[in-house]
Design a protein around this motif. Structure first.
Motif, PDB file in Angstrom:
ATOM      1  N   TYR A 308       0.672  -1.371   0.094  1.00  0.00           N
ATOM      2  CA  TYR A 308      -0.023   0.046  -0.060  1.00  0.00           C
ATOM      3  C   TYR A 308       0.836   1.159  -0.019  1.00  0.00           C
ATOM      4  O   TYR A 308       2.037   1.310   0.380  1.00  0.00           O
ATOM      5  N   SER A 309       0.153   2.388  -0.385  1.00  0.00           N
ATOM      6  CA  SER A 309       0.901   3.666  -0.614  1.00  0.00           C
ATOM      7  C   SER A 309      -0.015   4.682  -0.248  1.00  0.00           C
ATOM      8  O   SER A 309      -1.311   4.764  -0.696  1.00  0.00           O
ATOM      9  N   ALA A 310       0.640   5.853  -0.020  1.00  0.00           N
ATOM     10  CA  ALA A 310      -0.154   7.012   0.423  1.00  0.00           C
ATOM     11  C   ALA A 310      -0.118   7.819  -1.180  1.00  0.00           C
ATOM     12  O   ALA A 310       0.681   7.687  -1.965  1.00  0.00           O
ATOM     13  N   TYR A 330      -5.212   6.720  -0.511  1.00  0.00           N
ATOM     14  CA  TYR A 330      -4.281   5.518  -0.357  1.00  0.00           C
ATOM     15  C   TYR A 330      -4.570   4.554  -1.672  1.00  0.00           C
ATOM     16  O   TYR A 330      -5.743   4.746  -2.082  1.00  0.00           O
ATOM     17  N   ASN A 332      -3.480   0.594  -3.499  1.00  0.00           N
ATOM     18  CA  ASN A 332      -2.634  -0.618  -3.393  1.00  0.00           C
ATOM     19  C   ASN A 332      -2.168  -1.117  -4.826  1.00  0.00           C
ATOM     20  O   ASN A 332      -2.787  -0.988  -5.888  1.00  0.00           O
ATOM     21  N   GLY A 426       4.081  -0.887   3.764  1.00  0.00           N
ATOM     22  CA  GLY A 426       3.696   0.197   3.033  1.00  0.00           C
ATOM     23  C   GLY A 426       4.947   0.965   2.381  1.00  0.00           C
ATOM     24  O   GLY A 426       6.126   0.836   2.815  1.00  0.00           O
ATOM     25  N   SER A 428       6.270   4.673   0.729  1.00  0.00           N
ATOM     26  CA  SER A 428       6.031   6.201   0.389  1.00  0.00           C
ATOM     27  C   SER A 428       7.084   6.677  -0.692  1.00  0.00           C
ATOM     28  O   SER A 428       8.106   6.786  -0.405  1.00  0.00           O
TER      29      SER A 428
END
Length: 505
Positions: A308-310, A330, A332, A426, A428
């Protein structure tokens, strides 16, 4: 001024209300190491600059008023005059000499919480030297800047943009436009007019939806959101363990300018970016550092890996108003958990990087972007409220209720097929931060190091990747007490090997 926190802000605020070392989850930090001409670093001048910034961005000087999970507000009292603005800024800032940067950061991440409902931001300038200012003010000296901020107050883009403002003011000559002109205590008797009319608005109120978007459109958006969420399948996780109290470590590596250019060139030749490549590399490093199988702690190749990432939502917001607030969503990325035997590892890597590019493009170009962001924000708020209510019940005095014998009635329940949606980790991806920092305008300053991250909850794992000062940086924040021994270290080693094998070949 007062305003209620928006859904995203509430979810982060409630998540930070832990106890002890688990308090302040997601409290952010931005560290920048730099060399400066000492004449620019007079503590009074630094306070002038911070006063200017806290006056521009009201949330930095705000507090939080908590009544219950449904009534949480930002409170901001505009300073009546310049002296009051300066006094407020002074309470949110510190200057230290003889301070080791790593010790300062370790204390922030693993010690008692620095921030609170009464202090949502904090700025620290420090130097490892015994004196903050040398005898010769024309001499250059090493300094570190740490900007601390709660995550419900802002996000990474807000931190970096503010840091650029700070260094622009720091490098400015007194006569230049933009130099802070805050009068010192006692110099002004008449009230000063500050232009902060209201606090920055919550992200959800600024997200734009297509013209004519009505009830039927929102009904369709809810169906689309649920369908998208149901497709998020992930069955991989690093083996957890409880080795002790949470302790965050931040191993960081950087690559020199020539090496970075080679890596960027490799990505460009394959029509991808560093961000796409790091997702693919994280996936392959996990495969190589684990053992395939269906037993406990093994990697079940039948299930994909989900990362997942912002997502920066500022391009989707209405323009105008103060930009210092949180504005993230967010998304994925889902990739296989095995390496094919019919193609080389390099071919598999670049293909997966292209898959990441395609999945990312589908997210950012979707007509449902704004509705997904709002619905996800409401979902995260709902979950956070549920967790907070559970914590409140746990903290409340226990009342013993006499048991009443009940006749149990067996009800046969239909078994539902549960699809796993576990995220491996995660990421970023901050991109090219040199595009946000006007290095050429920082006269008398040389910024050379940047790290960023946050206080974590137990078992957390988050990788940052970005370019800064012409270098590629990989910075990993993880709970060293939350995983089986050697698991994350093996993955981190494979990550570095992968950079050499795929990006620098």
């Amino acid at each position: 001024f007062k305003r209620r926190l928006g859904p995203t802000e509430v979810s982060y605020y409630l998540g930070s209300r832990g106890e002890g070392v688990e308090s302040g989850v997601n409290d952010m930090y931005l560290h920048i190491g730099f060399k400066a001409r000492a004449s620019l670093m007079n503590p009074e001048r630094l306070l002038d600059i911070w006063t200017e910034l806290t006056s521009r961005h009201g949330l930095l000087a705000a507090t939080v008023e908590y009544e219950n999970v449904n009534e949480v507000r930002f409170c901001y009292e505009p300073p009546k005059n310049a002296a009051a603005a300066r006094a407020k800024a002074k309470s949110l800032m510190e200057v230290r000499a003889g301070q080791d940067q790593k010790e300062l950061l370790d204390s922030y991440l693993n010690g008692s919480r620095t921030l609170s409902d009464e202090r949502l931001s904090y700025l620290v300038f420090s130097t490892p030297e015994t004196s903050f200012l040398p005898a010769d003010l024309e001499q250059e000296q090493e300094y570190d800047m740490h900007l601390f901020c709660t995550h419900f107050l802002g996000d990474g883009m807000a931190l970096h943009t503010t840091a650029n403002e700070l260094f622009t003011l720091l490098a400015a000559k007194p006569a230049e436009e933009g130099e802070p002109n805050i009068k010192k205590d006692g110099e002004e008797e008449e009230p000063a007019a500050f232009e902060v009319e209201k606090l920055a608005q919550a992200m959800e109120s600024k997200l734009t939806t297509p013209e004519g978007w009505g009830r039927m459109a929102w009904a369709g958006a809810r169906v689309e959101f649920n369908r998208t969420q149901a497709k998020l399948v992930g069955g991989q996780a690093f083996p957890r363990a409880k080795l002790g109290e949470r302790r965050t470590l931040v191993p960081t590596i950087s690559y020199d300018s020539a090496t970075t250019k080679k890596a960027l060139s490799s990505c460009k030749s394959h029509s991808t970016t560093i961000s796409h490549a790091i997702f693919a590399l994280s996936n392959i490093a996990y495969i190589r550092s684990t053992t395939a199988g269906t037993g406990k702690g093994e990697r079940d190749e039948r299930l994909p890996s989900m990362l997942y990432s912002a997502l920066n939502l500022r391009p989707y917001l209405q323009s105008g108003g103060d930009w210092y607030h949180i504005a993230i969503g967010y998304y994925n990325i889902i990739l296989p958990s095995f390496l094919p035997s019919t193609i080389s590892a390099a071919e598999a890597f670049w293909y997966r990087a292209s898959v990441v590019r395609k999945q990312t493009s589908e997210v950012v170009k979707s007509k449902w972007m704004a509705s997904r962001a709002k619905l996800m924000a409401l979902e995260r708020e709902r979950r956070a409220v549920g967790f907070e209510r559970e914590d409140e019940r746990r903290r409340a005095p226990k009342v013993v209720v006499p048991e009443v014998n009940k006749v149990e009635e067996k009800v046969e329940e239909k078994k539902k097929v549960v699809v796993p949606s576990t995220a491996l980790m995660g990421l970023s991806m901050l991109g090219n931060l040199d595009g946000m920092y006007a290095h050429k305008n920082y006269h008398g300053l040389q910024l050379h190091t940047l790290t960023t991250g946050s206080r974590q909850r137990p078992g957390a794992l988050l990788l940052f990747a970005y370019t800064f000062a012409g270098k590629l940086w990989l910075s990993l924040g993880y709970d060293s007490m939350g995983f089986q021994e050697g698991v994350i270290e093996s993955w981190w080693t494979e990550m570095q090997k992968g950079v050499d094998e795929f990006l620098l070949a």
